[in-house]
Design a protein around this motif. Sequence first.
Motif, PDB file in Angstrom:
ATOM      1  N   MET B  59       0.902  -1.106  -0.057  1.00 14.33           N
ATOM      2  CA  MET B  59       0.024   0.064   0.020  1.00 14.33           C
ATOM      3  C   MET B  59       0.880   1.137  -0.041  1.00 14.33           C
ATOM      4  SD  MET B  59      -3.180  -0.989   2.373  1.00 14.33           S
ATOM      5  CE  MET B  59      -3.714   0.567   2.188  1.00 14.33           C
ATOM      6  N   LEU B  60       1.235   1.651   1.260  1.00 14.59           N
ATOM      7  CA  LEU B  60       2.060   2.948   1.166  1.00 14.59           C
ATOM      8  C   LEU B  60       3.220   2.966   0.314  1.00 14.59           C
ATOM      9  CD1 LEU B  60       2.129   5.845   2.542  1.00 14.59           C
ATOM     10  CD2 LEU B  60       3.127   4.905   4.392  1.00 14.59           C
ATOM     11  N   PRO B  61       4.098   1.904   0.489  1.00  8.74           N
ATOM     12  CA  PRO B  61       5.306   1.962  -0.221  1.00  8.74           C
ATOM     13  C   PRO B  61       4.844   2.066  -1.968  1.00  8.74           C
ATOM     14  CG  PRO B  61       5.429  -0.084   1.365  1.00  8.74           C
ATOM     15  CD  PRO B  61       4.053   0.739   1.272  1.00  8.74           C
ATOM     16  N   LEU B  62       4.019   1.447  -2.272  1.00  9.34           N
ATOM     17  CA  LEU B  62       3.549   1.669  -3.826  1.00  9.34           C
ATOM     18  C   LEU B  62       3.398   3.044  -4.081  1.00  9.34           C
ATOM     19  CD1 LEU B  62       3.536  -1.434  -3.477  1.00  9.34           C
ATOM     20  CD2 LEU B  62       1.502  -1.624  -5.151  1.00  9.34           C
ATOM     21  N   VAL B  63       2.657   3.711  -3.194  1.00 14.14           N
ATOM     22  CA  VAL B  63       2.295   5.124  -3.546  1.00 14.14           C
ATOM     23  C   VAL B  63       3.401   5.966  -3.433  1.00 14.14           C
ATOM     24  CG1 VAL B  63       0.960   7.154  -2.471  1.00 14.14           C
ATOM     25  CG2 VAL B  63       0.108   4.997  -2.490  1.00 14.14           C
ATOM     26  N   LEU B  64       4.341   5.872  -2.470  1.00 15.39           N
ATOM     27  CA  LEU B  64       5.576   6.488  -2.436  1.00 15.39           C
ATOM     28  C   LEU B  64       6.598   6.307  -3.581  1.00 15.39           C
ATOM     29  CD1 LEU B  64       6.443   6.094   1.298  1.00 15.39           C
ATOM     30  CD2 LEU B  64       5.957   8.291   0.157  1.00 15.39           C
ATOM     31  N   ALA B 308      13.704   6.583  -4.548  1.00  7.87           N
ATOM     32  CA  ALA B 308      12.412   6.037  -4.352  1.00  7.87           C
ATOM     33  C   ALA B 308      12.182   4.667  -3.580  1.00  7.87           C
ATOM     34  CB  ALA B 308      12.010   5.748  -5.741  1.00  7.87           C
ATOM     35  N   LEU B 309      12.997   3.736  -3.860  1.00  6.40           N
ATOM     36  CA  LEU B 309      13.178   2.554  -3.091  1.00  6.40           C
ATOM     37  C   LEU B 309      13.399   2.877  -1.664  1.00  6.40           C
ATOM     38  CD1 LEU B 309      15.356   0.016  -5.056  1.00  6.40           C
ATOM     39  CD2 LEU B 309      12.463   0.059  -4.696  1.00  6.40           C
ATOM     40  N   GLY B 310      14.286   3.885  -0.997  1.00  4.89           N
ATOM     41  CA  GLY B 310      14.431   4.208   0.207  1.00  4.89           C
ATOM     42  C   GLY B 310      13.055   4.685   0.824  1.00  4.89           C
ATOM     43  N   ALA B 311      12.599   5.475   0.164  1.00  4.18           N
ATOM     44  CA  ALA B 311      11.105   6.102   0.385  1.00  4.18           C
ATOM     45  C   ALA B 311      10.149   4.954   0.843  1.00  4.18           C
ATOM     46  CB  ALA B 311      10.649   7.201  -0.592  1.00  4.18           C
ATOM     47  N   ALA B 312      10.014   3.994  -0.041  1.00  5.79           N
ATOM     48  CA  ALA B 312       9.102   2.886  -0.268  1.00  5.79           C
ATOM     49  C   ALA B 312       9.326   2.281   1.139  1.00  5.79           C
ATOM     50  CB  ALA B 312       9.152   2.164  -1.605  1.00  5.79           C
ATOM     51  N   ASN B 313      10.726   1.819   1.277  1.00  6.29           N
ATOM     52  CA  ASN B 313      10.777   1.106   2.697  1.00  6.29           C
ATOM     53  C   ASN B 313      10.736   1.913   3.729  1.00  6.29           C
ATOM     54  OD1 ASN B 313      11.867  -1.613   1.992  1.00  6.29           O
ATOM     55  ND2 ASN B 313      13.024  -0.394   0.474  1.00  6.29           N
ATOM     56  N   LEU B 314      10.941   3.153   3.741  1.00  8.25           N
ATOM     57  CA  LEU B 314      10.617   4.011   5.141  1.00  8.25           C
ATOM     58  C   LEU B 314       9.158   3.952   5.236  1.00  8.25           C
ATOM     59  CD1 LEU B 314      13.196   6.861   4.697  1.00  8.25           C
ATOM     60  CD2 LEU B 314      13.203   4.972   6.377  1.00  8.25           C
ATOM     61  N   GLY B 315       8.314   4.108   4.112  1.00  9.58           N
ATOM     62  CA  GLY B 315       6.745   3.961   4.213  1.00  9.58           C
ATOM     63  C   GLY B 315       6.496   2.675   4.751  1.00  9.58           C
ATOM     64  N   THR B 341       2.019   4.364 -16.641  1.00  5.71           N
ATOM     65  CA  THR B 341       2.377   5.254 -15.733  1.00  5.71           C
ATOM     66  C   THR B 341       2.691   4.670 -14.317  1.00  5.71           C
ATOM     67  OG1 THR B 341       0.689   6.421 -14.652  1.00  5.71           O
ATOM     68  CG2 THR B 341       1.668   7.072 -16.918  1.00  5.71           C
ATOM     69  N   PRO B 342       3.373   5.331 -13.605  1.00  2.00           N
ATOM     70  CA  PRO B 342       3.521   4.778 -11.846  1.00  2.00           C
ATOM     71  C   PRO B 342       2.199   4.746 -11.386  1.00  2.00           C
ATOM     72  CG  PRO B 342       5.456   6.063 -12.529  1.00  2.00           C
ATOM     73  CD  PRO B 342       4.466   6.146 -13.611  1.00  2.00           C
ATOM     74  N   ALA B 343       1.055   5.411 -11.943  1.00  2.00           N
ATOM     75  CA  ALA B 343      -0.152   5.610 -11.340  1.00  2.00           C
ATOM     76  C   ALA B 343      -0.550   4.024 -11.005  1.00  2.00           C
ATOM     77  CB  ALA B 343      -1.206   6.384 -11.961  1.00  2.00           C
ATOM     78  N   ALA B 344      -0.310   3.139 -12.116  1.00  2.00           N
ATOM     79  CA  ALA B 344      -0.926   1.697 -11.932  1.00  2.00           C
ATOM     80  C   ALA B 344      -0.412   1.331 -10.596  1.00  2.00           C
ATOM     81  CB  ALA B 344      -0.218   0.809 -13.066  1.00  2.00           C
ATOM     82  N   GLY B 345       0.751   1.746 -10.078  1.00  2.00           N
ATOM     83  CA  GLY B 345       1.129   1.165  -8.755  1.00  2.00           C
ATOM     84  C   GLY B 345       0.452   1.770  -7.775  1.00  2.00           C
ATOM     85  N   ALA B 346      -0.141   3.149  -7.784  1.00  2.00           N
ATOM     86  CA  ALA B 346      -1.127   3.721  -6.755  1.00  2.00           C
ATOM     87  C   ALA B 346      -2.326   2.868  -6.749  1.00  2.00           C
ATOM     88  CB  ALA B 346      -1.009   5.255  -7.048  1.00  2.00           C
ATOM     89  N   PHE B 347      -2.763   2.618  -7.937  1.00  2.00           N
ATOM     90  CA  PHE B 347      -4.174   2.042  -8.132  1.00  2.00           C
ATOM     91  C   PHE B 347      -4.203   0.711  -7.588  1.00  2.00           C
ATOM     92  CE2 PHE B 347      -4.692   4.753 -12.306  1.00  2.00           C
ATOM     93  CZ  PHE B 347      -5.171   5.700 -11.662  1.00  2.00           C
ATOM     94  N   THR B 348      -3.044   0.075  -7.693  1.00  2.00           N
ATOM     95  CA  THR B 348      -2.743  -1.285  -7.222  1.00  2.00           C
ATOM     96  C   THR B 348      -3.044  -1.279  -5.547  1.00  2.00           C
ATOM     97  OG1 THR B 348      -1.245  -1.903  -8.775  1.00  2.00           O
ATOM     98  CG2 THR B 348      -1.245  -3.421  -6.649  1.00  2.00           C
ATOM     99  N   ALA B 349      -2.358  -0.139  -5.113  1.00  2.00           N
ATOM    100  CA  ALA B 349      -2.361   0.198  -3.631  1.00  2.00           C
ATOM    101  C   ALA B 349      -4.031   0.303  -3.109  1.00  2.00           C
ATOM    102  CB  ALA B 349      -1.364   1.342  -3.187  1.00  2.00           C
ATOM    103  N   VAL B 350      -4.813   0.944  -3.940  1.00  2.00           N
ATOM    104  CA  VAL B 350      -6.179   1.259  -3.569  1.00  2.00           C
ATOM    105  C   VAL B 350      -6.734  -0.107  -3.666  1.00  2.00           C
ATOM    106  CG1 VAL B 350      -8.312   2.314  -4.641  1.00  2.00           C
ATOM    107  CG2 VAL B 350      -6.114   3.650  -4.689  1.00  2.00           C
ATOM    108  N   GLY B 351      -6.595  -0.921  -4.905  1.00  2.00           N
ATOM    109  CA  GLY B 351      -7.118  -2.407  -4.686  1.00  2.00           C
ATOM    110  C   GLY B 351      -6.835  -3.142  -3.492  1.00  2.00           C
ATOM    111  N   ILE B 352      -5.474  -3.085  -3.141  1.00  2.00           N
ATOM    112  CA  ILE B 352      -5.272  -3.713  -1.682  1.00  2.00           C
ATOM    113  C   ILE B 352      -5.875  -3.354  -0.572  1.00  2.00           C
ATOM    114  CG2 ILE B 352      -3.360  -4.392  -0.244  1.00  2.00           C
ATOM    115  CD1 ILE B 352      -2.904  -5.672  -2.693  1.00  2.00           C
TER     116      ILE B 352
END
Lengths: 591, 591
Positions: B59-64, B308-315, B341-352
């Motif tokens: 969730m949060l990591p995907l958005v970050l 970006a990976l650092g932010a995702a892991n902190l998230g 686009t990376p929006a697909a990742g954010a939509f995945t987070a919404v799905g989860i």
Amino acid sequence: MNRLLGWLPVLQWGRGYDRGALGDDLIAAVVVTIMLIPQGMAYAMLAGLPPQAGLYGAMLPLVLYAMFGTSRTLAVGPVAVVALMTAAAAGNVAVAGTEAFHLAALALTALSGGMLLAMGLLRLGFVANFLSHPVISGFITAAGILIAASQLRHLTGAPITGKTLPEVLPSLLANITAVNPATLVLSALVLTFLFWSRKGLAPALRALGLPDRAAALAAKGGLLVAVAVSTLAVWGLGLDRLGVGTVGDVPRGLPGLSLPPLDLGLLGVLLVPAAMIAIVGYVESISIAQTLAARRRQSIDPDRELVALGAANLGAAVSNAMPVTGGLSRSIVNFDAGARTPAAGAFTAVGIALALMFLTPLMFHLPRATLAAIIIVAVASLLDLRALPRTWAYSRADGAAMAATIAVTLLVGVEQGLLAGVALSLVLHLWRTSRPHVAVVGQVAGTEHFRNIRRHVVATAPDVLSIRIDESLYFPNARFLEDTINDHVAANPGLRNVVLMCTAVNEIDASALESLEAINARLRDAGVRLHLSEVKGPVMDRLARAHLLADLSGEVFLTQFDAMMKLAPDLTARTLGEARCETDLARLARA
Amino acid sequence: MNRLLGWLPVLQWGRGYDRGALGDDLIAAVVVTIMLIPQGMAYAMLAGLPPQAGLYGAMLPLVLYAMFGTSRTLAVGPVAVVALMTAAAAGNVAVAGTEAFHLAALALTALSGGMLLAMGLLRLGFVANFLSHPVISGFITAAGILIAASQLRHLTGAPITGKTLPEVLPSLLANITAVNPATLVLSALVLTFLFWSRKGLAPALRALGLPDRAAALAAKGGLLVAVAVSTLAVWGLGLDRLGVGTVGDVPRGLPGLSLPPLDLGLLGVLLVPAAMIAIVGYVESISIAQTLAARRRQSIDPDRELVALGAANLGAAVSNAMPVTGGLSRSIVNFDAGARTPAAGAFTAVGIALALMFLTPLMFHLPRATLAAIIIVAVASLLDLRALPRTWAYSRADGAAMAATIAVTLLVGVEQGLLAGVALSLVLHLWRTSRPHVAVVGQVAGTEHFRNIRRHVVATAPDVLSIRIDESLYFPNARFLEDTINDHVAANPGLRNVVLMCTAVNEIDASALESLEAINARLRDAGVRLHLSEVKGPVMDRLARAHLLADLSGEVFLTQFDAMMKLAPDLTARTLGEARCETDLARLARA
């Protein structure tokens, strides 16, 4: 028989041994013996061992080196840096001066001797290559400073202790009031005389009428004068009653033979320091031996030197001595005094044996301050403080490795300093090769030669990118390679051909091979062909075992010139030029 | 503003976002979400964490990552290898399944996230280059085998434990009688279905009349079928009463936010494993991202990927999740499903998030055996056992590093395996460069080109030795350089000139400089001049700061051809040949 001759060089030079060589070797042996008696005792003291350990280290080891060694003039025995390393290593196990300490030092000697022997038999001498010159030079300078600091105790008579500068300096300040005036005055006089005698004694003797060579040799007796005069002063003036420390009883006679303690726990603790003593001793010794051999056009066999030094140290271990190696100052004296064969070393051992049998009572009143002064004079020649700015100016990486070695050795300890220097050298090398120099190249007018477009006036074709990566292609720069080619291709939309000029590529490892395959596939998709030029034989042999050459969208050219003659023939021929050919034809007509 | 754009790529692609991209991203998000729900729970179980930790990690990591990442299609989230490394590292601190273990995993996530962020901001991404392809490939294969072994427990229902093969295999034998028949049958059915569905489901759906693309996408729903059917089977047939383990309660709703424990002692223990998780995760992620980006001619910025990976892991660390990185299988599915686009990742987070809010009661009866089967199928694609013989055939050194990585990982542990591989790669590289390939070169007839006399028909002058050392001259081979030149000169008494051809010399460090100075002095004494040719610009720049060039007995030539035209002009001009010049003149006439 040839095999035996190989391992026992004594059988080769021994057959041609004649009276001329005997005379020269004897003179050299006398001079070296006179230096070795006080130096041996001084280095034993530095190592935290009884004085006779240093003299024993100048007997059996010298005979063994004379049998196995390939250097004609190397003088083996106790040396300052190895003595300091011995003190540090044995000091981790026991307190200096105790029996346990001496046993630890003997175990250390046996262990490092065994390692040297094994490295020689297994031909592993290349391990010593990982000590770079700046690291070894920085280490020896720092060790020299620590050695000098360790002698403050004997020079002042105050109980100054410590193994590193952060330990010694506070101890010096705390003990400043405990300085013994008689000891300090004696030290100052001996030091002044010794430093003067290094440069001033030979001219003074010549002024007294001695011939040049005799004066130079007799000047080496400056040590003997300092020892004799200061001993007589202690005895005649009763300086020992004023607090001047002396050597005291040195056991008379030859060393007994016994096996060193081989307890597994002890050996485990001493493994790393023994390896370091072995490697540092070997590097010091081989450098001296090669320098001296080159002056007389002789040669040294590194693997047999390892065997000889290993045998010498095993000999030291069974004769109650201390670690030995080739020493710089005595080797130079031996060479200058005219030593012609390793027999000079064996004669030196006889001289030391005679001293042990007849002269030890005379050493009772020899002041420790005199020995300390001898150490100071010896290590002063090791210090090369100007090497640091010089090395830094030439190469930041080498300068940093040297500075780290010096700083860590002085502040933390000898083993840590050496390890820090080696580790930093390796990391900096990897870092540098991970981002190599890259040159886009073009043809130098009038030649078949291709050089950097930024440094030379060259011709290039607009649809061909010729690029030279100045490094072997291997894992630290595999990704760099991909990024570099991608960036160049992205910046030049008109490209049709990329030629990777491989003059500087000495290896393509599996990681770089995958990168090249990826580059080839991407360039093909973008309609650009990838070519290789000037690929070295061994690299080509290996590429032949992989798929890359079969999949390559372009060709492999013997030379960059061939590549350009194929890809941009008109431009390339025009750049080579008529003028050049006419010059060549004219030259041929003359030939 | 440009700086901000640089660090927040979302501001760039977000401006051009339109309905077409939205539609494509939504479809991709649905497919990835369906994969992520069971995979997330499975990887959490593999890491020794509660199942919701895997869902929170999606969730949060995907958005970050969607905000900071530079890859358009990378699917970030829990992955198998990193989950295994998390289990190993947290297992050193606490027992899997306990609260202390979960806190350790969160600290590990925060620490590796912080390291990634710092590496990105300090542009230290090159550190990842020290993992060679063979080491990373061997590590992933070995990790895959350990992951499969760790799932034996869930596949059989027997309490099989152990982190390495020497622990797992005896435990398997000891527990062979404790296998639960119902679990084993269920596992076998699910595994069979999943392996079949990877290849067979899409054709089967096409046979049922679905269009190609829809069939390919729907086939990704094989996981969902396995999950739904096996859950229904447990619920309908009461398999849990036969001993089939299930997921049980998954807390409903979104994760709470809290800071992970930052206790210094814990952080000290987790430092090295966190660094390894960071580097392995980064290397895996960047490789996938670059491969996918290249297919669409997009580009990746390695330093920003670190951020970006650092932010995702902190998230992940603040949302009770687990370490995340880019995953291979989901990224490929995301790419194939058409994510733009990376929006697909954010939509995945919404799905989860929707699944966490509404679907958790349905997961109560989901069998652990199904999740274990999903893991097995996922890691089966990671195993590349043929890479070892292929790599060995290409390069012994790379093959040895790969074999050592695999063996140590399987037998000792994941951290030790990775370290052993890296250390062996470095040592073998140093060993190789310490004894480089050396070629004596001569002129190829009709050209200005000089190559190895053993591989090519070339002309050489008897009094000139042209020698090419195929390696940078630096400390591991400094002594080798001296020995090589000495040996050649000793073997050729008629020599007057030695030309060191420096095409392959990318660096001359301080150690090699000293060796060159020594060689120059010795050759001068022997009446032989030392020349350099084809010295690269950066090497020449550095030499200009040293004494060597001033002391050099010979000259520095731009090209080897120039050198030979000076030292053996007649021979060189004759070898270049009339024929060549005539050909060139003819070509010029045509041009």
